[in-house]
Enzyme design. Structure first.
Site: not given
Length: 516
Positions: A219, A310, A412
């Protein structure tokens, strides 16, 4: 055992142990389907074996995950016990064992297993669940020869307990397609002198070390015009080449900012600061297309892309706040459309930091669906010390995958291997009271936490648990490679959550990248 039943049954268990310790394990008549999978008929159909003669450490009692009864392992002294059921007449193929479990944690070993199935034994460890919540775990095996043994095992110290219920054994397999790591800070770390070693002490390239450990996805975050020149288009292109050369896939994480974008800050890049909403939609499209198009042109097409990072409170504030969902939807849709215009095979993920928050996840994705935002994957951050117990993560993943019919990804996660600091900046996880219950800040605790997060994702029904990405496993403490792109003197608050120790040696947690 769990809760108030322990004291009430202790005397009975002790007496039973005197009678049963010397008896051989019994074997139920074999069948192709499980007998009494919910333990509602006590131990009927199940057999017990204890190498140390402690058959009484396995028993049934009130308090099932569903129904009225559960299987428990517990004894007042140290014990080893197995509860098992032998199946025969099976059609050869792959099968999955599922069980709802909970555990005190701390055992030498506590796991469900499939053994004597004609292929290597497969097992999944029980997570510690001291909050009393049940968690469903799975393991799968290839059956050859028509037989298999379903097995529950404990090797425990005095007073430690495990509960089992709602057992299923069905055709099918499980596994994780994505076992990844966010290596966004690796180039900066290397530029400032970081070095990395395999577990045996041999020096090597961090990405190659992680690939050898089983990591299959990298990522990479991308900022628009960062002050330090890292995490920009050029660096992402170079890192994607490295990843693809290792045979790994690439997930590009667009922040649409010059710096960190997260639930508390979603600031526009300086170059876009005065732009109108309509211009911002074009900015998002053009930037996304530019980066992904360049990746495709160099032969490293992105396998997955996050449109925003997020996005709990939206992106590109003020225009893209969740208080104005129609505009947020327009911005996200622009990015998703650009990604698909470059490559229709690139999966589009939408990412929230709400691993244990089902109500919040539902609210956000209900809006996304209502506004017809296109996406392929639901991505969530989950840090046990911030987002609550694993049971909450499981409930959220299960519900979200079913509600929207999409695969789910823990984009995550991370955990501390020590509370010691390796630079001048205090770590995000710095004290014992901030740790997740049952997981000490040790190499073993870090490994167990990653293992259990992966197990929960693997157990999402209908194969919708896509995988897990560990956040910044190679961000060790190196002077100059700090968190603030505008301040070369800033430190690292994350080094105790890397999967390399303070000597640069690979830690045991990395072994879980080999997870099924």
């Amino acid at each position: 055992m769990y809760g108030t039943t322990r004291a009430a049954t202790a005397a009975v268990i002790a007496a039973a142990g005197l009678l049963l310790a010397g008896l051989p394990a019994t074997t139920a008549d074999a069948a192709a389907t499980l007998t009494n999978p919910g333990f509602e008929s006590g131990a009927t159909g199940w057999s017990t074996y204890s190498a140390t003669g402690q058959n009484s450490a396995s028993f049934t009692e009130a308090g099932g995950a569903s129904g009225s009864t559960r299987l428990s392992h517990w004894a007042s002294g140290a014990y080893k016990v197995e509860t098992y059921q032998y199946l025969s007449g099976l059609t050869d193929g792959t099968y999955t064992l599922s069980a709802r479990v909970r555990s005190s944690g701390g055992q030498n070993a506590a796991y469900i297993a499939l053994r004597n199935c004609g292929s290597p034994e497969q097992r999944t460890d029980l997570p510690p669940t001291a909050n009393g919540a049940w968690i469903r775990i799975v393991t799968s095996v290839k059956v050859t020869g028509g037989q298999c043994t379903v097995s529950f095992n404990s090797d425990a110290h005095a007073g430690q307990w495990a509960n089992f219920d709602d057992v299923t054994f069905t055709p099918g397999t499980t596994g994780l397609a994505i076992k990844g790591g966010d290596l966004s800070t690796l180039p900066k770390n290397e530029a400032y002198g970081a070095s990395y070693r395999y577990a045996n002490g041999t020096s090597g390239d961090a990405m190659a070390i992680l690939k050898a450990a089983g990591m299959n996805y990298v990522r990479l975050k991308v900022w628009v015009n960062p002050a330090d020149g890292y995490n920009n288009k050029a660096k992402v292109l170079a890192m994607a080449k490295r990843a693809k050369a290792q045979g790994m896939k690439v997930l590009v994480d667009f922040h649409y900012s010059d710096t960190w974008a997260d639930p508390g800050k979603q600031y526009k890049p300086a170059a876009w600061s005065s732009h109108t909403y309509e211009q911002l939609r074009k900015d998002v499209y053009d930037h996304t297309y530019d980066v992904l198009g360049a990746l495709k042109a160099q032969g490293t097409t992105a396998d997955m892309v996050q449109i925003g990072n997020e996005l709990n409170a939206g992106m590109l504030w003020e225009e893209g706040r969740t208080s104005n969902w129609s505009q947020l939807a327009g911005l996200v849709t622009s990015g998703a459309n650009a990604a698909k215009a470059v490559s229709s095979s690139t999966q589009v993920a939408l990412h929230l930091a709400k691993g244990g928050d089902n109500a919040g996840t539902r609210w956000w994705f209900d809006q996304a669906v209502a506004y017809k935002v296109p996406f392929d994957v639901i991505a969530l951050s989950y840090y046990g010390y911030w987002h609550g117990p694993l049971s909450g993560l499981q409930a959220n993943l299960d519900d979200t995958a079913a509600r929207y019919g999409k695969p789910v990804l823990v984009a995550e996660t991370a955990y501390a291997h020590t509370l010691a600091n390796d630079d001048f900046l205090e770590n995000n996880v710095a004290t014992a009271d901030t740790l997740a219950p049952g997981y000490p800040a040790t190499p073993a605790g870090q490994a167990a936490n990653l293992r259990d997060v992966m197990n929960v994702v693997e157990a999402v029904p209908n194969g919708r648990g896509l995988g897990v990405v560990y956040w910044e496993p190679a961000w060790t403490a190196v002077t100059g490679s700090g968190w603030d792109p505008a301040d070369p003197a800033s430190g690292n608050a994350w080094e105790n959550q890397a999967v390399f120790d303070y000597d640069g040696r690979l830690l045991p947690a990395a072994n879980w990248f080999r997870h099924r």
